[in-house]
Scaffold this active site. Structure first.
Site, mmCIF file in Angstrom:
data_model
loop_
_atom_site.group_PDB
_atom_site.id
_atom_site.type_symbol
_atom_site.label_atom_id
_atom_site.label_comp_id
_atom_site.label_asym_id
_atom_site.label_seq_id
_atom_site.Cartn_x
_atom_site.Cartn_y
_atom_site.Cartn_z
ATOM 1 N N THR A 45 40.592 64.616 4.908
ATOM 2 C CA THR A 45 41.988 64.902 4.620
ATOM 3 C C THR A 45 42.588 63.782 3.774
ATOM 4 O O THR A 45 42.241 62.617 3.942
ATOM 5 C CB THR A 45 42.778 65.023 5.941
ATOM 6 O OG1 THR A 45 42.277 66.134 6.681
ATOM 7 C CG2 THR A 45 44.273 65.211 5.695
ATOM 8 N N GLY A 46 43.486 64.142 2.873
ATOM 9 C CA GLY A 46 44.159 63.134 2.069
ATOM 10 C C GLY A 46 44.033 63.423 0.582
ATOM 11 O O GLY A 46 43.384 64.387 0.165
ATOM 12 N N SER A 47 44.629 62.553 -0.230
ATOM 13 C CA SER A 47 44.682 62.803 -1.668
ATOM 14 C C SER A 47 43.304 62.806 -2.317
ATOM 15 O O SER A 47 43.010 63.664 -3.165
ATOM 16 C CB SER A 47 45.577 61.766 -2.346
ATOM 17 O OG SER A 47 45.095 60.454 -2.115
ATOM 18 N N ASP A 93 34.872 62.163 2.851
ATOM 19 C CA ASP A 93 36.282 61.860 3.082
ATOM 20 C C ASP A 93 36.649 60.551 2.396
ATOM 21 O O ASP A 93 35.774 59.762 2.027
ATOM 22 C CB ASP A 93 36.539 61.753 4.589
ATOM 23 C CG ASP A 93 38.018 61.879 4.957
ATOM 24 O OD1 ASP A 93 38.858 62.053 4.056
ATOM 25 O OD2 ASP A 93 38.315 61.807 6.172
ATOM 26 N N GLY A 94 37.931 60.305 2.248
ATOM 27 C CA GLY A 94 38.409 59.062 1.678
ATOM 28 C C GLY A 94 38.606 57.993 2.734
ATOM 29 O O GLY A 94 38.232 58.165 3.901
ATOM 30 N N ASP A 120 41.498 54.479 3.659
ATOM 31 C CA ASP A 120 42.627 53.632 3.270
ATOM 32 C C ASP A 120 42.149 52.219 2.969
ATOM 33 O O ASP A 120 42.712 51.540 2.119
ATOM 34 C CB ASP A 120 43.673 53.630 4.378
ATOM 35 C CG ASP A 120 44.231 55.022 4.628
ATOM 36 O OD1 ASP A 120 44.728 55.630 3.656
ATOM 37 O OD2 ASP A 120 44.145 55.514 5.766
ATOM 38 N N GLY A 134 43.478 57.240 8.390
ATOM 39 C CA GLY A 134 44.576 57.807 9.155
ATOM 40 C C GLY A 134 45.913 57.748 8.458
ATOM 41 O O GLY A 134 46.925 58.159 9.029
ATOM 42 N N GLY A 135 45.928 57.263 7.217
ATOM 43 C CA GLY A 135 47.179 57.266 6.474
ATOM 44 C C GLY A 135 47.747 58.667 6.309
ATOM 45 O O GLY A 135 48.960 58.862 6.240
ATOM 46 N N GLU A 138 39.309 63.727 11.936
ATOM 47 C CA GLU A 138 38.348 63.163 10.985
ATOM 48 C C GLU A 138 37.201 62.491 11.737
ATOM 49 O O GLU A 138 36.025 62.660 11.381
ATOM 50 C CB GLU A 138 39.052 62.152 10.078
ATOM 51 C CG GLU A 138 39.983 62.781 9.062
ATOM 52 C CD GLU A 138 40.818 61.774 8.304
ATOM 53 O OE1 GLU A 138 41.392 62.157 7.264
ATOM 54 O OE2 GLU A 138 40.918 60.614 8.738
#
Length: 223
Positions: A28-30, A81-82, A84, A95-96, A103
């Site tokens: 999840t995330g950008s 996944d990305g 932070d 977790g940002g 995740e």
């Protein structure tokens, strides 16, 4: 190159780790969103995906990718996944985007964790990025006291004037001011605090590979 261009470059590079005919775990995330967009271009080569959040599931389905419930699969070769922050040993802060617990669950089932990030996320010591801690709502105050005693500055994450609510109907405390030199030990310690659902340290099970977007191309780190 812009940050978005770096993220897109690692998203494309991550396609090399997709196993044809299998189910893939997606974060999840950008940066993960860039990967989902790339994955949509080869959707006919995979069986489907397991999503780490409702937002990711929605984006996957918008590309015609079948989304599986984690309870319905036996094995998964890769989770992408990305992060932070990620250190040189493959430990990460995540977790940002608020999906740290799911995740971590999806990543735990996969044989390999491929982290995709722009080069700015690589650090020598974790902790510049505030550490997310997902907690059940009644434990916000008590967990905050534990984190303060550990030297952190805990702040309840807010959204639109209300406490941020995760997909698990829990809240997130962002703990800043920490210098995390022993991330695996810190992960265990925070997980043991009553009321903590999960902490955004991915160190006990860190990344297997990290693809970093840099101005000179995609840098590959193995752990």
């Amino acid at each position: 190159m812009t940050q978005d261009e770096l993220k897109q470059a690692v998203a494309r590079a991550a396609l090399d780790y997709v196993v044809e005919g299998r189910i893939i775990g997606v974060g999840t995330g950008s940066t993960a969103n860039f990967f989902i967009d790339e994955l949509g271009k080869i959707r006919d080569r995979i069986k489907g995906a397991v999503a780490s959040s409702e937002a990711t599931a929605t984006r996957l389905r918008s590309h015609g990718i079948t989304v599986f419930d984690l309870n319905d699969i036996d094995a998964m070769p890769v989770y992408i996944d990305g992060a932070d922050e990620i250190n040189h040993q493959g430990a990460m802060i995540k977790g940002g985007g608020g999906a740290l617990t799911r995740e971590k669950i999806v990543a735990s089932v996969a044989d390999r964790f491929v982290c995709i990030a722009d080069g700015s996320k690589l650090v020598d010591v974790l902790g510049t990025f505030p550490l997310p801690v997902e907690v059940i709502p009644m434990a916000v105050q008590s967990v905050s006291k534990y984190l303060s005693a550990m030297g952190a500055m805990p702040v309840l994450r807010m959204k639109d004037g209300q406490p941020y609510m995760t997909d698990n109907a829990c809240h997130i405390i962002d703990a800043s001011g920490m210098r995390i030199t022993e991330p695996a030990a810190m992960e265990s310690k925070i997980n043991d605090i009553p009321g903590v659902v999960s902490v955004g340290l991915f160190a006990i099970r860190g990344a297997s590979v990290c693809l970093l977007g840099t101005s000179t191309g995609v840098r590959r780190l193995e752990f």
